[in-house]
Write a protein that holds these residues in place. Structure first.
Motif, short mmCIF file in Angstrom:
data_model
loop_
_atom_site.label_atom_id
_atom_site.label_comp_id
_atom_site.label_asym_id
_atom_site.label_seq_id
_atom_site.Cartn_x
_atom_site.Cartn_y
_atom_site.Cartn_z
N ALA A 102 -3.85 10.54 26.44
CA ALA A 102 -2.67 10.02 27.34
C ALA A 102 -1.34 10.81 26.85
CB ALA A 102 -2.35 8.40 27.21
N LYS A 103 -1.31 11.21 25.69
CA LYS A 103 0.02 12.06 25.18
C LYS A 103 0.05 13.29 25.94
CE LYS A 103 2.16 13.17 20.89
NZ LYS A 103 2.12 13.07 19.38
N GLY A 104 -1.10 14.04 26.26
CA GLY A 104 -1.08 15.35 26.79
C GLY A 104 -1.56 16.27 25.76
N GLY A 105 -1.61 17.44 26.33
CA GLY A 105 -2.25 18.50 25.54
C GLY A 105 -0.99 19.42 25.10
N ASP A 106 -1.26 19.74 23.57
CA ASP A 106 -0.62 20.78 22.86
C ASP A 106 -1.68 21.13 21.56
OD1 ASP A 106 0.05 19.17 20.34
OD2 ASP A 106 1.25 18.23 21.73
N GLY A 107 -1.24 22.19 21.13
CA GLY A 107 -2.30 22.73 20.00
C GLY A 107 -2.38 21.62 18.74
N GLN A 108 -1.45 20.90 18.39
CA GLN A 108 -1.56 19.90 17.41
C GLN A 108 -2.42 18.78 17.75
OE1 GLN A 108 -1.03 20.47 14.13
NE2 GLN A 108 -0.30 22.52 14.53
N ASN A 109 -2.03 18.18 18.84
CA ASN A 109 -2.59 16.97 19.61
C ASN A 109 -4.05 17.55 19.92
OD1 ASN A 109 -1.83 14.33 20.52
ND2 ASN A 109 -2.77 15.05 22.55
N ASP A 110 -4.50 18.60 20.31
CA ASP A 110 -5.88 19.09 20.63
C ASP A 110 -6.66 18.82 18.97
OD1 ASP A 110 -5.43 19.38 23.09
OD2 ASP A 110 -5.52 21.63 23.13
N LEU A 111 -6.03 19.28 18.13
CA LEU A 111 -6.83 19.18 16.75
C LEU A 111 -6.98 17.99 16.22
CD1 LEU A 111 -4.73 22.07 14.87
CD2 LEU A 111 -6.99 21.99 15.58
N LEU A 112 -6.17 16.77 16.75
CA LEU A 112 -6.30 15.42 16.35
C LEU A 112 -7.44 14.86 17.26
CD1 LEU A 112 -2.60 14.27 16.08
CD2 LEU A 112 -4.05 14.60 14.30
N ILE A 113 -7.39 15.35 18.38
CA ILE A 113 -8.63 14.86 19.43
C ILE A 113 -9.95 15.27 18.87
CG2 ILE A 113 -9.59 15.26 21.65
CD1 ILE A 113 -6.82 15.24 22.92
N LEU A 114 -10.03 16.51 18.40
CA LEU A 114 -11.18 17.23 17.89
C LEU A 114 -11.64 16.45 16.59
CD1 LEU A 114 -10.59 21.15 18.24
CD2 LEU A 114 -12.32 19.73 19.45
N SER A 115 -10.53 16.18 15.80
CA SER A 115 -10.90 15.55 14.38
C SER A 115 -11.74 13.82 14.85
CB SER A 115 -9.71 15.36 13.72
OG SER A 115 -9.76 14.47 12.49
N ALA A 116 -10.79 13.31 15.72
CA ALA A 116 -11.33 11.98 16.30
C ALA A 116 -12.58 12.03 16.95
CB ALA A 116 -10.30 11.54 17.27
N LEU A 117 -13.07 12.93 17.49
CA LEU A 117 -14.42 12.99 18.09
C LEU A 117 -15.50 13.23 16.97
CD1 LEU A 117 -13.56 15.34 21.35
CD2 LEU A 117 -14.38 13.08 21.44
N ASP A 118 -15.17 14.17 16.09
CA ASP A 118 -15.96 14.28 14.89
C ASP A 118 -16.41 13.17 14.33
OD1 ASP A 118 -16.37 17.03 15.61
OD2 ASP A 118 -14.76 17.67 14.18
N LEU A 119 -15.24 12.25 14.04
CA LEU A 119 -15.32 11.08 13.16
C LEU A 119 -16.06 10.02 13.98
CD1 LEU A 119 -12.11 10.75 11.17
CD2 LEU A 119 -14.16 11.57 10.45
N ILE A 120 -15.92 9.98 15.38
CA ILE A 120 -16.70 9.05 16.07
C ILE A 120 -18.18 9.39 16.02
CG2 ILE A 120 -17.03 8.45 18.51
CD1 ILE A 120 -14.11 8.88 19.03
#
Length: 291
Positions: A102-120
């Motif tokens: 919901a926060k929207g895309g930027d480089g740092q936010n995308d990295l957090l999304i990738l990390s969350a997906l890997d942990l899930i």
């Protein structure tokens, strides 16, 4: 372990990027501690001669085997904690992922999304009953949103892998995926000329997986919305191998390859789907020969 999870959850609940990153790192460290054996110093081995490479570096930690996990106190404690809502890591990660999207895309936010997906992915593999969360439309829709073209290829690839982990051995989740037009989302992305080559490779792998015949569900959600034990190998160490009548009934909601081929042929050229089926029958991409 509760204390560590409490600190991790507090950070994951933040809207501040660095705090969310810290929370993800804490969860990653916990999973690594459970899955990896403790590294041993090379200097402790009397038969190993020191070299410039191993003189100052300890041996890398090795993954624990499934029998090791079954008898590992840390894993047993983690698994039991996941059975309740308060300490369920998958639930917290999905809530965090929803806020990041919901926060929207930027480089740092995308990295957090990738990390969350890997942990899930890791949590679902360690605690299969948590897959029951994806029988709920809100969480399945979250994954479908992440494969939309607006997202970067890395997120699309990671999401497709997370989707496979969420669906494997869980026909209930697959029916939710189908009901939300998940097949349409996947095939539309595949047909899109702007879709990157790497994503198309992952999409083909996903379609191979989708076409596989199904087995009865592992996790199920109770009437209270709680998570229940799985009959998987990991769960059997806690005596969770049986199924009640409801589970047997849910297990009958499965589709075979022919049924899935028919559904997929409505969205892709029939000859393309037939080629996928032929590959599955002859090449055994998942190590299983289908007759």
């Amino acid at each position: 372990m509760e204390a560590l999870l409490s600190v991790a959850f507090d950070n994951l609940s933040s809207f501040d990027g660095p705090k969310i990153k810290k929370g993800l790192k804490l969860v990653e460290g916990l999973l690594a501690q459970i899955c990896l054996s403790q590294p041993t110093s090379s200097s402790k081995s009397p038969t190993k001669k020191p070299t410039p490479q191993n003189e100052t570096q300890p041996d890398a930690p090795k993954p624990k085997t499934l029998p090791d996990l079954a008898h590992d106190p840390a894993f047993r404690e983690f698994f039991k904690l996941q059975e309740g809502f308060e300490w369920n890591v998958a639930q917290r990660l999905l809530t965090t992922l929803d806020r990041l999207v919901a926060k929207g895309g930027d480089g740092q936010n995308d990295l957090l999304i990738l990390s969350a997906l890997d942990l899930i992915q890791g949590v679902l593999l360690l605690h299969p009953p948590s897959k029951a969360l994806f029988s709920r439309e809100i969480y399945m829709n979250l994954l479908l949103d992440l494969i939309e073209p607006v997202n970067c290829p890395a997120i699309q690839c990671a999401t497709l892998l997370t989707l496979v982990v969420a669906l494997i051995d869980t026909p209930t989740n697959t029916r939710t995926f189908e009901a939300l037009d998940g097949l349409l989302a996947v095939t539309s992305l595949f047909r899109d000329r702007d879709t990157s080559r790497d994503v198309k490779v992952k999409l083909i792998e996903f379609l191979y997986f989708y076409l596989m015949p199904e087995t009865p569900s592992i996790p199920r959600a109770g009437a209270d919305g709680g998570l229940h034990r799985s009959p998987s190998k990991l769960a059997r160490v806690f005596g969770g191998g049986g199924r009640d009548k409801e589970e047997r009934e849910r297990g009958t909601q499965t589709r075979g390859m022919e049924d899935k081929q028919r559904l997929l042929s409505q969205l892709l050229p029939e000859d393309h789907v037939e080629q996928l089926v032929r590959d599955l029958r002859t090449s055994a991409p998942f190590g299983v020969v289908l007759l």
